[in-house]
Design a protein around this motif. Sequence first.
Motif, short mmCIF file in Angstrom:
data_model
loop_
_atom_site.label_atom_id
_atom_site.label_comp_id
_atom_site.label_asym_id
_atom_site.label_seq_id
_atom_site.Cartn_x
_atom_site.Cartn_y
_atom_site.Cartn_z
N HIS A 15 0.86 -1.19 0.00
CA HIS A 15 0.00 0.00 0.00
C HIS A 15 0.89 1.23 0.00
O HIS A 15 1.83 1.32 0.78
CB HIS A 15 -0.91 0.02 1.23
N ARG A 40 1.18 -0.64 -10.57
CA ARG A 40 0.13 -1.66 -10.71
C ARG A 40 0.51 -2.70 -11.76
O ARG A 40 0.32 -3.90 -11.57
CB ARG A 40 -1.20 -1.01 -11.10
N SER A 51 -2.32 -1.20 -3.49
CA SER A 51 -3.34 -0.16 -3.38
C SER A 51 -2.64 1.18 -3.14
O SER A 51 -1.49 1.22 -2.69
CB SER A 51 -4.32 -0.48 -2.26
N GLN A 78 -4.88 -0.06 6.32
CA GLN A 78 -4.25 -0.91 5.31
C GLN A 78 -3.26 -1.90 5.90
O GLN A 78 -2.78 -2.79 5.20
CB GLN A 78 -3.55 -0.04 4.26
#
Length: 103
Positions: A15, A40, A51, A78
């Motif tokens: 994250h 990503r 994320s 997270q």
Amino acid sequence: TRDRMSRVLDLGIGHFVNLMEEDERDHRGDLFRPYDAPARRLAEERGLLVSFSRLPIRDLGVPSRKSMVAILDDIEEQSTPGGPRTCTAGAVEGVLELSWVVI
């Protein structure tokens, strides 16, 4: 760069908290390139999930109490025991702050 992001993913970072403003520029006046899409793609190639959150702090500024609470809440939400680590990066008063939290 791809190599730098690979090293971050190798550390188990899952994250990312982006503390930059949308229109933040480097010392030459160029806009910073977004890194979420390339990250990503690289994570997908490795079968990883990542994320991202954007919680901007004014360049060379100090976050308000409310902003800092939001940043810490995001990291806490997270971070799960045994889960991915969280990486935050940003410049505060000219000093690069980079940390990751393992809970």
